[in-house]
Write a protein that holds these residues in place. Structure first.
Motif, mmCIF file in Angstrom:
data_model
loop_
_atom_site.group_PDB
_atom_site.id
_atom_site.type_symbol
_atom_site.label_atom_id
_atom_site.label_comp_id
_atom_site.label_asym_id
_atom_site.label_seq_id
_atom_site.Cartn_x
_atom_site.Cartn_y
_atom_site.Cartn_z
ATOM 1 N N GLU A 1 9.665 16.954 2.526
ATOM 2 C CA GLU A 1 8.727 15.942 2.584
ATOM 3 C C GLU A 1 8.999 14.555 3.253
ATOM 4 O O GLU A 1 10.226 14.117 3.153
ATOM 5 C CB GLU A 1 7.933 15.493 1.334
ATOM 6 C CG GLU A 1 9.102 14.818 0.321
ATOM 7 C CD GLU A 1 8.548 14.434 -1.200
ATOM 8 O OE1 GLU A 1 7.076 14.594 -1.248
ATOM 9 O OE2 GLU A 1 9.071 13.852 -2.025
ATOM 10 N N ASN B 1 6.314 3.397 7.974
ATOM 11 C CA ASN B 1 5.235 4.361 7.239
ATOM 12 C C ASN B 1 5.957 4.917 5.867
ATOM 13 O O ASN B 1 7.270 5.460 6.041
ATOM 14 C CB ASN B 1 4.678 5.501 7.997
ATOM 15 C CG ASN B 1 3.876 6.227 7.183
ATOM 16 O OD1 ASN B 1 3.009 6.037 6.623
ATOM 17 N ND2 ASN B 1 3.934 7.660 7.655
ATOM 18 N N TYR B 2 5.459 4.899 4.744
ATOM 19 C CA TYR B 2 6.151 5.410 3.587
ATOM 20 C C TYR B 2 5.242 6.289 2.829
ATOM 21 O O TYR B 2 4.177 6.236 2.902
ATOM 22 C CB TYR B 2 6.447 3.999 2.605
ATOM 23 C CG TYR B 2 6.983 3.177 3.089
ATOM 24 C CD1 TYR B 2 6.713 1.829 3.852
ATOM 25 C CD2 TYR B 2 8.700 3.105 2.886
ATOM 26 C CE1 TYR B 2 7.710 1.003 4.427
ATOM 27 C CE2 TYR B 2 9.351 2.349 3.415
ATOM 28 C CZ TYR B 2 9.229 1.199 4.190
ATOM 29 O OH TYR B 2 10.060 0.392 4.615
ATOM 30 N N ALA B 3 5.919 7.389 2.194
ATOM 31 C CA ALA B 3 5.434 8.097 1.300
ATOM 32 C C ALA B 3 4.791 7.222 0.086
ATOM 33 O O ALA B 3 5.493 6.146 -0.425
ATOM 34 C CB ALA B 3 6.282 9.143 0.732
ATOM 35 N N ASP B 4 3.671 7.536 -0.391
ATOM 36 C CA ASP B 4 3.135 6.657 -1.770
ATOM 37 C C ASP B 4 4.058 6.725 -2.879
ATOM 38 O O ASP B 4 4.119 5.568 -3.628
ATOM 39 C CB ASP B 4 1.851 7.241 -2.164
ATOM 40 C CG ASP B 4 0.593 7.345 -1.218
ATOM 41 O OD1 ASP B 4 -0.353 7.901 -1.293
ATOM 42 O OD2 ASP B 4 0.807 6.303 -0.304
ATOM 43 N N SER B 5 4.778 7.663 -2.930
ATOM 44 C CA SER B 5 5.719 7.946 -4.244
ATOM 45 C C SER B 5 6.744 6.730 -3.955
ATOM 46 O O SER B 5 7.714 6.378 -5.058
ATOM 47 C CB SER B 5 6.294 9.185 -4.242
ATOM 48 O OG SER B 5 7.055 9.512 -2.994
ATOM 49 N N LYS C 1 6.726 3.784 -2.085
ATOM 50 C CA LYS C 1 6.126 2.476 -1.585
ATOM 51 C C LYS C 1 6.583 1.450 -2.625
ATOM 52 O O LYS C 1 6.286 1.678 -3.868
ATOM 53 C CB LYS C 1 4.614 2.340 -1.279
ATOM 54 C CG LYS C 1 4.155 2.999 -0.108
ATOM 55 C CD LYS C 1 2.607 2.916 0.030
ATOM 56 C CE LYS C 1 2.312 3.875 1.448
ATOM 57 N NZ LYS C 1 0.856 3.723 1.444
#
Length: 121
Positions: free
Chosen positions: A46, A58-62, A64
């Motif tokens: 991922e 851009n970051y994964a929500d997990s 941030k």
């Protein structure tokens, strides 16, 4: 030949911090997007974070608010600062880059070999 070489992985306790580095080397004309992915056992790879050449991220929500991606274009290097690490962040972290080796060549996508990050007591 182009290589992406990662460093900085290891074992850290929950709540701790690590910084990963990835340097692109070889015949390089320009580096476009760079990013970090991770793959935990039994799970799909991922996206963790990505950064464009101009600096947009851009970051994964997990992750941030806990992870920060940055890059040094002069060194063709991308970094991932990881804070407040959790056991669920345990995975092999892979560097990824879109780069052009020569002016008249199309950009290609490259992967690093991966570095293990383990978050545990």
């Amino acid at each position: 030949q182009v290589q992406l070489v990662e460093s900085g992985g290891g074992l850290v306790q929950p709540g701790g911090s690590l910084t990963l580095s990835c340097a692109a080397s070889g015949t390089i004309f320009s580096v476009n997007d760079m990013g970090w992915y991770r793959q935990a056992p039994g799970k799909q790879r991922e996206l963790v974070a990505a950064i464009a050449r101009g600096g947009s991220t851009n970051y994964a929500d997990s992750v941030k608010g806990r992870f920060t991606i940055s890059r040094d274009n002069a060194k063709n290097t991308v970094y991932l600062q990881m804070h407040s690490l959790k056991p669920e962040d345990t995975a092999v972290y892979y560097c990824n880059a879109d780069l052009r080796s020569r002016l008249r060549e199309a950009p290609r996508n490259y992967w690093g070999q991966g570095t293990q990050v383990t978050v545990s007591l």
